[in-house]
Design a protein around this motif. Structure first.
Motif, PDB file in Angstrom:
ATOM      1  N   LEU A 292      -1.138 -26.605  21.178  1.00 26.31           N
ATOM      2  CA  LEU A 292      -2.077 -25.501  21.317  1.00 26.31           C
ATOM      3  C   LEU A 292      -2.766 -25.656  22.658  1.00 26.31           C
ATOM      4  O   LEU A 292      -3.347 -26.705  22.957  1.00 26.31           O
ATOM      5  CB  LEU A 292      -3.118 -25.492  20.202  1.00 26.31           C
ATOM      6  CG  LEU A 292      -2.624 -25.309  18.762  1.00 26.31           C
ATOM      7  CD1 LEU A 292      -2.306 -26.655  18.119  1.00 26.31           C
ATOM      8  CD2 LEU A 292      -3.657 -24.574  17.933  1.00 26.31           C
ATOM      9  N   ILE A 293      -2.700 -24.609  23.476  1.00 26.91           N
ATOM     10  CA  ILE A 293      -3.275 -24.695  24.813  1.00 26.91           C
ATOM     11  C   ILE A 293      -3.774 -23.313  25.237  1.00 26.91           C
ATOM     12  O   ILE A 293      -3.151 -22.299  24.920  1.00 26.91           O
ATOM     13  CB  ILE A 293      -2.226 -25.243  25.813  1.00 26.91           C
ATOM     14  CG1 ILE A 293      -2.834 -25.503  27.174  1.00 26.91           C
ATOM     15  CG2 ILE A 293      -1.028 -24.323  25.932  1.00 26.91           C
ATOM     16  CD1 ILE A 293      -1.898 -26.236  28.123  1.00 26.91           C
ATOM     17  N   GLY A 294      -4.933 -23.286  25.897  1.00 27.39           N
ATOM     18  CA  GLY A 294      -5.450 -22.031  26.410  1.00 27.39           C
ATOM     19  C   GLY A 294      -6.792 -21.645  25.827  1.00 27.39           C
ATOM     20  O   GLY A 294      -7.180 -22.102  24.744  1.00 27.39           O
ATOM     21  N   PRO A 295      -7.547 -20.777  26.520  1.00 25.85           N
ATOM     22  CA  PRO A 295      -8.913 -20.438  26.102  1.00 25.85           C
ATOM     23  C   PRO A 295      -9.004 -19.706  24.776  1.00 25.85           C
ATOM     24  O   PRO A 295     -10.005 -19.831  24.070  1.00 25.85           O
ATOM     25  CB  PRO A 295      -9.415 -19.550  27.254  1.00 25.85           C
ATOM     26  CG  PRO A 295      -8.177 -19.036  27.918  1.00 25.85           C
ATOM     27  CD  PRO A 295      -7.162 -20.112  27.783  1.00 25.85           C
ATOM     28  N   ALA A 296      -7.984 -18.926  24.390  1.00 23.59           N
ATOM     29  CA  ALA A 296      -8.044 -18.194  23.121  1.00 23.59           C
ATOM     30  C   ALA A 296      -8.019 -19.122  21.923  1.00 23.59           C
ATOM     31  O   ALA A 296      -8.341 -18.711  20.809  1.00 23.59           O
ATOM     32  CB  ALA A 296      -6.884 -17.201  23.038  1.00 23.59           C
ATOM     33  N   LEU A 297      -7.639 -20.387  22.137  1.00 25.56           N
ATOM     34  CA  LEU A 297      -7.484 -21.335  21.035  1.00 25.56           C
ATOM     35  C   LEU A 297      -8.529 -22.444  21.064  1.00 25.56           C
ATOM     36  O   LEU A 297      -8.427 -23.408  20.302  1.00 25.56           O
ATOM     37  CB  LEU A 297      -6.079 -21.974  21.090  1.00 25.56           C
ATOM     38  CG  LEU A 297      -4.909 -20.991  21.116  1.00 25.56           C
ATOM     39  CD1 LEU A 297      -3.621 -21.712  21.480  1.00 25.56           C
ATOM     40  CD2 LEU A 297      -4.773 -20.286  19.783  1.00 25.56           C
ATOM     41  N   SER A 298      -9.530 -22.315  21.940  1.00 21.66           N
ATOM     42  CA  SER A 298     -10.491 -23.404  22.134  1.00 21.66           C
ATOM     43  C   SER A 298     -11.231 -23.770  20.845  1.00 21.66           C
ATOM     44  O   SER A 298     -11.389 -24.955  20.529  1.00 21.66           O
ATOM     45  CB  SER A 298     -11.478 -23.049  23.238  1.00 21.66           C
ATOM     46  OG  SER A 298     -12.177 -21.856  22.926  1.00 21.66           O
ATOM     47  N   ASP A 299     -11.688 -22.772  20.102  1.00 24.70           N
ATOM     48  CA  ASP A 299     -12.398 -23.071  18.858  1.00 24.70           C
ATOM     49  C   ASP A 299     -11.488 -23.783  17.858  1.00 24.70           C
ATOM     50  O   ASP A 299     -11.912 -24.708  17.165  1.00 24.70           O
ATOM     51  CB  ASP A 299     -12.945 -21.784  18.235  1.00 24.70           C
ATOM     52  CG  ASP A 299     -14.080 -21.172  19.043  1.00 24.70           C
ATOM     53  OD1 ASP A 299     -14.688 -21.902  19.852  1.00 24.70           O
ATOM     54  OD2 ASP A 299     -14.342 -19.969  18.873  1.00 24.70           O
ATOM     55  N   LEU A 300     -10.230 -23.358  17.808  1.00 18.53           N
ATOM     56  CA  LEU A 300      -9.299 -23.936  16.845  1.00 18.53           C
ATOM     57  C   LEU A 300      -8.964 -25.377  17.181  1.00 18.53           C
ATOM     58  O   LEU A 300      -9.047 -26.253  16.315  1.00 18.53           O
ATOM     59  CB  LEU A 300      -8.020 -23.100  16.790  1.00 18.53           C
ATOM     60  CG  LEU A 300      -6.906 -23.627  15.873  1.00 18.53           C
ATOM     61  CD1 LEU A 300      -7.405 -23.800  14.447  1.00 18.53           C
ATOM     62  CD2 LEU A 300      -5.697 -22.700  15.914  1.00 18.53           C
ATOM     63  N   TYR A 301      -8.610 -25.666  18.449  1.00 20.59           N
ATOM     64  CA  TYR A 301      -8.221 -27.050  18.711  1.00 20.59           C
ATOM     65  C   TYR A 301      -9.413 -28.000  18.757  1.00 20.59           C
ATOM     66  O   TYR A 301      -9.276 -29.184  18.467  1.00 20.59           O
ATOM     67  CB  TYR A 301      -7.325 -27.187  19.947  1.00 20.59           C
ATOM     68  CG  TYR A 301      -7.808 -26.646  21.266  1.00 20.59           C
ATOM     69  CD1 TYR A 301      -8.906 -27.181  21.920  1.00 20.59           C
ATOM     70  CD2 TYR A 301      -7.105 -25.628  21.900  1.00 20.59           C
ATOM     71  CE1 TYR A 301      -9.320 -26.708  23.145  1.00 20.59           C
ATOM     72  CE2 TYR A 301      -7.502 -25.147  23.134  1.00 20.59           C
ATOM     73  CZ  TYR A 301      -8.611 -25.693  23.755  1.00 20.59           C
ATOM     74  OH  TYR A 301      -9.011 -25.222  24.972  1.00 20.59           O
ATOM     75  N   ASN A 302     -10.609 -27.498  19.068  1.00 19.74           N
ATOM     76  CA  ASN A 302     -11.793 -28.356  18.954  1.00 19.74           C
ATOM     77  C   ASN A 302     -12.072 -28.700  17.498  1.00 19.74           C
ATOM     78  O   ASN A 302     -12.450 -29.837  17.164  1.00 19.74           O
ATOM     79  CB  ASN A 302     -13.002 -27.673  19.574  1.00 19.74           C
ATOM     80  CG  ASN A 302     -12.963 -27.688  21.093  1.00 19.74           C
ATOM     81  OD1 ASN A 302     -12.444 -28.628  21.691  1.00 19.74           O
ATOM     82  ND2 ASN A 302     -13.500 -26.655  21.727  1.00 19.74           N
ATOM     83  N   LYS A 303     -11.865 -27.721  16.618  1.00 20.84           N
ATOM     84  CA  LYS A 303     -12.026 -27.958  15.182  1.00 20.84           C
ATOM     85  C   LYS A 303     -11.000 -28.976  14.680  1.00 20.84           C
ATOM     86  O   LYS A 303     -11.328 -29.895  13.917  1.00 20.84           O
ATOM     87  CB  LYS A 303     -11.885 -26.641  14.426  1.00 20.84           C
ATOM     88  CG  LYS A 303     -11.848 -26.780  12.915  1.00 20.84           C
ATOM     89  CD  LYS A 303     -11.566 -25.439  12.260  1.00 20.84           C
ATOM     90  CE  LYS A 303     -11.368 -25.576  10.758  1.00 20.84           C
ATOM     91  NZ  LYS A 303     -11.022 -24.275  10.125  1.00 20.84           N
ATOM     92  N   LEU A 304      -9.756 -28.832  15.132  1.00 21.52           N
ATOM     93  CA  LEU A 304      -8.702 -29.749  14.689  1.00 21.52           C
ATOM     94  C   LEU A 304      -8.942 -31.163  15.191  1.00 21.52           C
ATOM     95  O   LEU A 304      -8.678 -32.138  14.478  1.00 21.52           O
ATOM     96  CB  LEU A 304      -7.340 -29.241  15.165  1.00 21.52           C
ATOM     97  CG  LEU A 304      -6.845 -27.942  14.547  1.00 21.52           C
ATOM     98  CD1 LEU A 304      -5.554 -27.493  15.210  1.00 21.52           C
ATOM     99  CD2 LEU A 304      -6.639 -28.095  13.045  1.00 21.52           C
ATOM    100  N   LEU A 305      -9.430 -31.288  16.429  1.00 19.34           N
ATOM    101  CA  LEU A 305      -9.712 -32.621  16.960  1.00 19.34           C
ATOM    102  C   LEU A 305     -10.792 -33.329  16.149  1.00 19.34           C
ATOM    103  O   LEU A 305     -10.741 -34.539  15.935  1.00 19.34           O
ATOM    104  CB  LEU A 305     -10.127 -32.524  18.431  1.00 19.34           C
ATOM    105  CG  LEU A 305      -8.998 -32.257  19.432  1.00 19.34           C
ATOM    106  CD1 LEU A 305      -9.570 -31.911  20.798  1.00 19.34           C
ATOM    107  CD2 LEU A 305      -8.077 -33.465  19.527  1.00 19.34           C
ATOM    108  N   LYS A 306     -11.768 -32.559  15.671  1.00 16.23           N
ATOM    109  CA  LYS A 306     -12.823 -33.152  14.846  1.00 16.23           C
ATOM    110  C   LYS A 306     -12.308 -33.532  13.464  1.00 16.23           C
ATOM    111  O   LYS A 306     -12.657 -34.579  12.922  1.00 16.23           O
ATOM    112  CB  LYS A 306     -13.998 -32.176  14.718  1.00 16.23           C
ATOM    113  CG  LYS A 306     -14.773 -31.966  16.013  1.00 16.23           C
ATOM    114  CD  LYS A 306     -15.915 -30.977  15.818  1.00 16.23           C
ATOM    115  CE  LYS A 306     -16.672 -30.757  17.109  1.00 16.23           C
ATOM    116  NZ  LYS A 306     -17.778 -29.768  16.938  1.00 16.23           N
ATOM    117  N   GLU A 307     -11.452 -32.672  12.888  1.00 15.62           N
ATOM    118  CA  GLU A 307     -10.970 -32.916  11.529  1.00 15.62           C
ATOM    119  C   GLU A 307      -9.879 -33.981  11.476  1.00 15.62           C
ATOM    120  O   GLU A 307      -9.933 -34.900  10.652  1.00 15.62           O
ATOM    121  CB  GLU A 307     -10.445 -31.618  10.917  1.00 15.62           C
ATOM    122  CG  GLU A 307     -11.516 -30.583  10.630  1.00 15.62           C
ATOM    123  CD  GLU A 307     -10.933 -29.334   9.996  1.00 15.62           C
ATOM    124  OE1 GLU A 307      -9.692 -29.256   9.851  1.00 15.62           O
ATOM    125  OE2 GLU A 307     -11.713 -28.428   9.635  1.00 15.62           O
TER     126      GLU A 307
END
Length: 316
Positions: free
Chosen positions: A231-246
């Motif tokens: 996952l890469i790019g600004p449209a996915l920032s909320d998603l991959y930040n959430k995944l990194l935390k989880e």
């Protein structure tokens, strides 16, 4: 639309060692496909994503079902092949182009089945994608299933512009598990490359082939499915930040790991013209394809409203 790249292939010169050399695989002339997508605007608002070019030749077929997405601002493209799979020597070349501010899902109707090699022919598949600024490409094919004695090679190259985003799922299985096949193909070679403004920012290469010292089935132990999701790019920032935390947080003391499904995550961070770009890579190993489908569905569920549906629905 995509540059040809020579990939290293494993070849046995004698019984005692395995050498690696660069050569082009022996396969048939290309069967080409091309899909181009453009946005439609009304009064300054995006109202639809439209396919403007759709071309393909046998054995490749491209489908654009109209009712699969609940929103007109996302278009779904299905990639299929006649005959239910790829035979020895098939050479597929698919080019995908997204203009600015498009959202497109690329998926398949079923797994990509690769039949056994004949006369040393290699089955090849190449994907080249160009994603315009502000666009999101969600590339979610079903797994590659290499049958016994199959020889398969794929190269997937994604060119992103500043502000564009990509979800890339690439995964494969041990073969026809119901028939008892377990990593019995001749070779599997996959290369995924992501460029941002012509600068290489990510590359992942997998080369699986038995060696005299270690057969693939022994290296894979009890696992039959291996996958990677980028996952890469600004449209996915909320998603991959959430995944990194989880997925990236430390497990509490005494946590009992699930042996059947192993999931890991790592961040992608790099700079482009002084701007820091973020992303993440999720890797998974499992006993069955159903377990990976379930895991990917859970990981990507936040995207489904923008896509207008669940690309994994009715697939397991």
């Amino acid at each position: 639309m995509t540059k040809e790249m020579d990939l290293s292939v494993c070849t046995e010169e004698d019984e005692s060692e395995t050498n690696y050399r660069t050569e082009k695989p022996q396969c048939r002339p290309e069967a080409r496909g091309r899909a181009v997508f453009q946005p439609t605007w009304e009064n300054g608002q995006l109202v639809a994503v439209t396919n403007t070019v759709l071309q393909y030749t046998y054995p490749l077929k491209l489908l654009l079902p109209q009712n699969v997405s609940k929103t007109k601002t996302c278009q779904w493209l299905y990639v299929i092949t006649y005959g239910g799979g790829l035979v020895a020597g098939d050479n597929i070349q698919l080019d995908i182009e997204l203009a600015k501010d498009c959202t497109v899902v690329v998926t398949t109707q079923a797994s990509t089945k690769v039949f056994h090699s004949v006369d040393n022919l290699v089955t090849c598949q190449t994907v080249g994608a160009h994603v315009g600024a502000g666009s999101l490409l969600v590339f979610l094919p079903d797994p590659v299933v290499c049958y016994k004695d199959a020889a398969y090679r794929q190269e997937q190259v994604f060119h992103l512009n500043q502000g564009s985003s990509l979800v890339l799922l690439d995964w494969y299985t041990s073969g026809r598990m119901a028939r008892g096949e377990c990593w019995e193909f001749q070779s599997y070679h996959s290369t995924n490359s992501i460029y941002l403004e012509d600068k290489l920012v990510f590359r992942d290469v997998v080369c699986l082939q038995d060696t005299p010292l270690l057969p693939v089935h022994q290296a894979m132990a009890q696992y039959h499915v291996v996958g990677m999701c980028v996952l890469i790019g600004p449209a996915l920032s909320d998603l991959y930040n959430k995944l990194l935390k989880e997925l990236g947080r430390s497990k509490p003391y005494g946590y009992k790991y699930t042996k059947e499904v192993v999931v890991s995550i790592s961040p992608l961070r790099f700079e482009r013209e002084g701007e820091e770009i973020h992303g993440t890579v999720v890797r998974v190993m499992a006993y069955t394809t159903t377990q990976v489908f379930t895991e990917m569905e859970r990981i990507l569920q936040d995207l489904f409203p923008r896509l207008g549906g669940n690309p994994f629905a009715n697939k397991y």
